[in-house]
Design a protein around this motif. Structure first.
Motif, PDB file in Angstrom:
ATOM      1  N   ASP A 143     -10.008  10.601 -12.659  1.00 36.97           N
ATOM      2  CA  ASP A 143      -9.066   9.713 -13.345  1.00 36.97           C
ATOM      3  C   ASP A 143      -8.126   8.999 -12.374  1.00 36.97           C
ATOM      4  O   ASP A 143      -7.124   8.418 -12.781  1.00 36.97           O
ATOM      5  N   ALA A 144      -8.446   9.006 -11.084  1.00 32.06           N
ATOM      6  CA  ALA A 144      -7.558   8.433 -10.074  1.00 32.06           C
ATOM      7  C   ALA A 144      -7.594   6.905 -10.078  1.00 32.06           C
ATOM      8  O   ALA A 144      -8.586   6.290 -10.480  1.00 32.06           O
ATOM      9  N   VAL A 145      -6.483   6.315  -9.630  1.00 30.46           N
ATOM     10  CA  VAL A 145      -6.467   4.904  -9.253  1.00 30.46           C
ATOM     11  C   VAL A 145      -6.667   4.880  -7.743  1.00 30.46           C
ATOM     12  O   VAL A 145      -5.797   5.302  -6.988  1.00 30.46           O
ATOM     13  N   VAL A 146      -7.847   4.445  -7.322  1.00 30.01           N
ATOM     14  CA  VAL A 146      -8.199   4.439  -5.901  1.00 30.01           C
ATOM     15  C   VAL A 146      -8.011   3.024  -5.369  1.00 30.01           C
ATOM     16  O   VAL A 146      -8.672   2.085  -5.825  1.00 30.01           O
ATOM     17  N   VAL A 147      -7.097   2.877  -4.421  1.00 28.79           N
ATOM     18  CA  VAL A 147      -6.777   1.568  -3.858  1.00 28.79           C
ATOM     19  C   VAL A 147      -7.393   1.479  -2.465  1.00 28.79           C
ATOM     20  O   VAL A 147      -7.000   2.218  -1.562  1.00 28.79           O
ATOM     21  N   HIS A 148      -8.346   0.590  -2.327  1.00 23.15           N
ATOM     22  CA  HIS A 148      -8.972   0.343  -1.021  1.00 23.15           C
ATOM     23  C   HIS A 148      -8.172  -0.750  -0.316  1.00 23.15           C
ATOM     24  O   HIS A 148      -8.181  -1.910  -0.743  1.00 23.15           O
ATOM     25  N   ASP A 149      -7.460  -0.365   0.726  1.00 21.94           N
ATOM     26  CA  ASP A 149      -6.649  -1.291   1.524  1.00 21.94           C
ATOM     27  C   ASP A 149      -7.580  -1.931   2.555  1.00 21.94           C
ATOM     28  O   ASP A 149      -7.953  -1.314   3.546  1.00 21.94           O
ATOM     29  N   VAL A 150      -7.995  -3.181   2.293  1.00 26.55           N
ATOM     30  CA  VAL A 150      -9.048  -3.830   3.079  1.00 26.55           C
ATOM     31  C   VAL A 150      -8.567  -5.199   3.582  1.00 26.55           C
ATOM     32  O   VAL A 150      -8.568  -6.173   2.821  1.00 26.55           O
ATOM     33  N   PRO A 151      -8.168  -5.307   4.841  1.00 24.92           N
ATOM     34  CA  PRO A 151      -7.681  -6.601   5.341  1.00 24.92           C
ATOM     35  C   PRO A 151      -8.691  -7.730   5.204  1.00 24.92           C
ATOM     36  O   PRO A 151      -8.319  -8.860   4.887  1.00 24.92           O
ATOM     37  N   SER A 160       0.830  -1.208   0.000  1.00 30.85           N
ATOM     38  CA  SER A 160       0.000   0.000   0.000  1.00 30.85           C
ATOM     39  C   SER A 160       0.864   1.258   0.000  1.00 30.85           C
ATOM     40  O   SER A 160       0.601   2.213  -0.748  1.00 30.85           O
ATOM     41  N   ARG A 161       1.913   1.279   0.826  1.00 31.03           N
ATOM     42  CA  ARG A 161       2.807   2.440   0.868  1.00 31.03           C
ATOM     43  C   ARG A 161       3.487   2.658  -0.479  1.00 31.03           C
ATOM     44  O   ARG A 161       3.638   3.800  -0.940  1.00 31.03           O
ATOM     45  N   ARG A 162       3.900   1.573  -1.109  1.00 32.23           N
ATOM     46  CA  ARG A 162       4.585   1.710  -2.392  1.00 32.23           C
ATOM     47  C   ARG A 162       3.627   2.186  -3.488  1.00 32.23           C
ATOM     48  O   ARG A 162       3.999   2.987  -4.348  1.00 32.23           O
ATOM     49  N   LEU A 163       2.385   1.720  -3.469  1.00 33.59           N
ATOM     50  CA  LEU A 163       1.397   2.205  -4.438  1.00 33.59           C
ATOM     51  C   LEU A 163       1.079   3.683  -4.203  1.00 33.59           C
ATOM     52  O   LEU A 163       0.913   4.447  -5.158  1.00 33.59           O
ATOM     53  N   ALA A 164       1.021   4.082  -2.940  1.00 40.52           N
ATOM     54  CA  ALA A 164       0.797   5.494  -2.632  1.00 40.52           C
ATOM     55  C   ALA A 164       1.937   6.354  -3.177  1.00 40.52           C
ATOM     56  O   ALA A 164       1.710   7.454  -3.718  1.00 40.52           O
ATOM     57  N   ALA A 165       3.168   5.860  -3.055  1.00 39.08           N
ATOM     58  CA  ALA A 165       4.314   6.602  -3.572  1.00 39.08           C
ATOM     59  C   ALA A 165       4.243   6.759  -5.087  1.00 39.08           C
ATOM     60  O   ALA A 165       4.722   7.756  -5.645  1.00 39.08           O
ATOM     61  N   HIS A 166       3.629   5.801  -5.756  1.00 37.83           N
ATOM     62  CA  HIS A 166       3.452   5.886  -7.210  1.00 37.83           C
ATOM     63  C   HIS A 166       2.347   6.877  -7.585  1.00 37.83           C
ATOM     64  O   HIS A 166       2.287   7.318  -8.731  1.00 37.83           O
ATOM     65  N   GLY A 167       1.463   7.187  -6.667  1.00 35.55           N
ATOM     66  CA  GLY A 167       0.397   8.134  -6.956  1.00 35.55           C
ATOM     67  C   GLY A 167      -1.010   7.614  -6.741  1.00 35.55           C
ATOM     68  O   GLY A 167      -1.981   8.319  -7.044  1.00 35.55           O
ATOM     69  N   ALA A 168      -1.143   6.398  -6.230  1.00 31.31           N
ATOM     70  CA  ALA A 168      -2.483   5.868  -5.941  1.00 31.31           C
ATOM     71  C   ALA A 168      -3.133   6.653  -4.803  1.00 31.31           C
ATOM     72  O   ALA A 168      -2.454   7.115  -3.878  1.00 31.31           O
ATOM     73  N   VAL A 169      -4.436   6.784  -4.877  1.00 33.11           N
ATOM     74  CA  VAL A 169      -5.218   7.313  -3.755  1.00 33.11           C
ATOM     75  C   VAL A 169      -5.547   6.126  -2.852  1.00 33.11           C
ATOM     76  O   VAL A 169      -6.236   5.201  -3.273  1.00 33.11           O
ATOM     77  N   ILE A 170      -5.038   6.143  -1.632  1.00 33.46           N
ATOM     78  CA  ILE A 170      -5.220   5.020  -0.722  1.00 33.46           C
ATOM     79  C   ILE A 170      -6.375   5.296   0.230  1.00 33.46           C
ATOM     80  O   ILE A 170      -6.413   6.343   0.891  1.00 33.46           O
ATOM     81  N   VAL A 171      -7.307   4.365   0.287  1.00 29.79           N
ATOM     82  CA  VAL A 171      -8.386   4.396   1.273  1.00 29.79           C
ATOM     83  C   VAL A 171      -8.097   3.249   2.235  1.00 29.79           C
ATOM     84  O   VAL A 171      -8.320   2.082   1.902  1.00 29.79           O
ATOM     85  N   ASP A 172      -7.551   3.579   3.397  1.00 32.21           N
ATOM     86  CA  ASP A 172      -7.010   2.598   4.336  1.00 32.21           C
ATOM     87  C   ASP A 172      -8.079   2.208   5.354  1.00 32.21           C
ATOM     88  O   ASP A 172      -8.380   2.970   6.274  1.00 32.21           O
ATOM     89  N   SER A 173      -8.628   1.020   5.196  1.00 29.04           N
ATOM     90  CA  SER A 173      -9.712   0.589   6.078  1.00 29.04           C
ATOM     91  C   SER A 173      -9.273   0.470   7.537  1.00 29.04           C
ATOM     92  O   SER A 173     -10.051   0.769   8.442  1.00 29.04           O
TER      93      SER A 173
END
Length: 204
Positions: A105-113, A18-31
């Motif tokens: 146009d975002a890549v939204v990454v939902h970090d969901v355990p 998740s941290r590495r994707l955020a560094a690339h520019g992903a919008v992280i939604v951290d559950s």
């Protein structure tokens, strides 16, 4: 917008991905982060948890005593389900707000355990699973997080099996090897996600 579900068993390394994707520019939604926010002191979420589990799950300062609550719910599937019934709807509502605020146009990454456990895969365009062997995960939990082996095994057993997570995956990021291999795979996955997002923008 490309909606991605990111998951992985405890100790697999999902947070690092998740941290590495955020560094690339992903919008992280951290559950996990949202789950902490919705039970902060003064929230309706914390009041509901106390009503269900009793005031003994509170720390002296009035905040949630997470280790104490964890010792209750991770050893009892029924109690874990009761906690999830309180927290998960609040997390979903806040996650939807954050997703709505992202650029079109975002890549939204939902970090969901617990994506697989809660049957959430259909909510996303793609599901990315960070995968590691059980012995690797156990070693990380004991060595890096300081868990007792029996606690680590209980946490792992409370989640979906490795096979169940892999069955839900559109993309798998293996994480048993060195950091350089993980970094290369995340770079590759990110390029694919960006390409997929661009295809979506070109669709009529």
């Amino acid at each position: 917008m490309l909606k991605v579900g990111l998951t992985g068993g405890i100790g697999a390394g999902k947070s690092e991905v998740s941290r590495r994707l955020a560094a690339h520019g992903a919008v992280i939604v951290d559950s996990d982060r949202i789950a902490r926010e919705v039970v902060e002191p003064g929230t309706a979420g914390l009041a509901a948890v106390v009503a269900e589990f009793g005031p003994e799950v509170l720390a002296p300062d009035g905040s949630l005593d997470r280790p104490r609550l964890g010792s209750v719910v991770f050893a009892d599937a029924g109690r874990l389900a009761a906690l999830n019934a309180i927290v998960h709807p609040l997390v979903r509502a806040r996650s939807a707000e954050l997703e709505a605020a992202a650029a079109p146009d975002a890549v939204v990454v939902h970090d969901v355990p617990l994506l697989v456990e809660n049957g959430l895969a259909p909510l996303y365009d793609l599901v990315v699973v960070v995968d590691a062997r059980e012995d690797t995960r156990l070693d990380r939990l004991v060595r890096l997080r300081g868990m007792a082996p029996e606690e680590a095994r209980a946490r792992m057993a409370a989640q979906a099996t490795r096979e169940q997570r892999l069955a839900a995956a559109d993309i798998v990021i293996p994480n048993d090897g060195p950091v350089a291999e993980l970094e290369a795979r995340v770079d590759e996955v990110w390029a694919g996600l960006c390409a997929r997002a661009a295809e979506g923008r070109r669709e009529p």
